[in-house]
Scaffold this active site. Structure first.
Site, PDB file in Angstrom:
ATOM      1  N   LYS A  11      -2.532 -23.585  18.892  1.00 33.75           N
ATOM      2  CA  LYS A  11      -1.356 -23.816  18.066  1.00 33.75           C
ATOM      3  C   LYS A  11      -0.692 -25.114  18.523  1.00 33.75           C
ATOM      4  CE  LYS A  11       1.891 -20.410  16.277  1.00 33.75           C
ATOM      5  NZ  LYS A  11       2.817 -19.350  16.701  1.00 33.75           N
TER       6      LYS A  11
HETATM    7  C1  E4P Z   1       4.435 -17.710  14.074  1.00 32.89           C
HETATM    8  O1  E4P Z   1       3.338 -17.987  14.512  1.00 32.89           O
HETATM    9  C2  E4P Z   1       5.653 -17.647  14.909  1.00 32.89           C
HETATM   10  O2  E4P Z   1       5.307 -17.140  16.159  1.00 32.89           O
HETATM   11  C3  E4P Z   1       6.676 -16.707  14.353  1.00 32.89           C
HETATM   12  O3  E4P Z   1       6.311 -16.161  13.116  1.00 32.89           O
HETATM   13  C4  E4P Z   1       8.087 -17.159  14.486  1.00 32.89           C
HETATM   14  O4  E4P Z   1       8.937 -16.161  13.948  1.00 32.89           O
HETATM   15  P1  E4P Z   1      10.524 -16.139  14.192  1.00 32.89           P
HETATM   16  O5  E4P Z   1      11.144 -17.142  13.302  1.00 32.89           O
HETATM   17  O6  E4P Z   1      10.929 -14.750  13.822  1.00 32.89           O
HETATM   18  O7  E4P Z   1      10.722 -16.453  15.645  1.00 32.89           O
END
Ligand code: E4P
Length: 234
Positions: free
Chosen positions: A98
């Site tokens: 990522k």
């Molecule tokens: C996606 O890969 C992220 O980890 C995640 O969906 C972030 O979500 P949040 O906005 O609830 O922290």
């Protein structure tokens, strides 16, 4: 003889995939081998809140889940992102690297994809960013629906717009991974918009099962069955 090389994740798998957005091994284990769980996403905040060593957690998740498991780099310059990405990719063959949607992140994305390492480009908040990620060869683009809703805009519009743009260009192989999901409605709306994947907290996956009429209906069926005094052999 024709030899076809496949990268680990291919586009156009004709089903919507569900990922859990968690590092919690117990929660992941609960849904492993149910047919419902296709992968896992993590981020540095999720890892920090779980409180266990990052690489050990990723290795443990990869053993439980066959599908893609996102592990995020923490460097901000592309050379170090690349080094971190290559290192994390060695944990297991289903690790997806990522990277944030920055100029350095997309440079690292392109380089990692040249090495056939899958990449999830995260922190996407606009169609322009999604277009850049597809051009950089991202395996996944992660638009953050909930965080857009949080500031008073319609996060789901972004999923719809990206889906429309990507569908204009069949050579874009980037999968739309709806992220920052906060409710079952986010999941079903993302499905309506044609998102390839929805990543969600375990709580939301559990909420998807729930309907009061299911509970009431089951209660009535069981009560009526009890009155028959019959048994099914098991
Ligand atoms: C996606 O890969 C992220 O980890 C995640 O969906 C972030 O979500 P949040 O906005 O609830 O922290």
């Amino acid at each position: 003889m024709i030899v076809i090389t496949l990268t680990y994740i291919t586009k156009n798998i004709a089903k919507m995939k569900f990922f859990l957005d968690t590092a919690n091994i117990e929660e992941i284990a609960e849904f492993a081998n149910t047919g419902l769980l296709d992968g896992v996403t993590t981020n540095p905040s999720i890892i920090a809140s779980y409180g266990k060593p990052f690489e050990e957690v990723i290795a443990a998740i990869c053993k439980l889940v066959d599908g893609p498991v996102s592990a995020e780099v923490t460097a901000t310059d592309h050379e170090t992102m690349l080094k971190q990405g290559r290192h994390l990719a060695q944990i297991a063959n289903n690790v997806v690297i990522k990277v944030p949607l920055t100029s350095d992140g997309l440079k690292a994305c392109y380089a990692l994809r040249q090495e056939e390492i899958d990449v999830n480009v995260t922190l996407c908040f606009s169609t322009g960013q999604a277009l850049l990620a597809a051009k950089a060869g991202a395996t996944f683009i992660s638009p953050f629906i909930g965080r857009i809703d949080d500031i008073g805009y319609q996060g789901m519009n972004l999923i719809q717009e990206i889906a429309q743009i990507y569908s204009n260009y069949p050579d874009f192989n980037t999968q739309i991974l709806a992220a920052s999901i906060r409710s079952p409605l986010h999941v079903t709306e993302a499905a309506q918009m044609g998102a390839d994947v929805a990543t969600m907290p375990t709580k939301v996956l559990k909420q998807l099962f729930k309907h009061p009429l299911t509970d009431l209906g089951l209660e009535a069926f069981l009560k009526d069955w009890k009155n028959t005094d019959q048994k099914i052999s098991a």
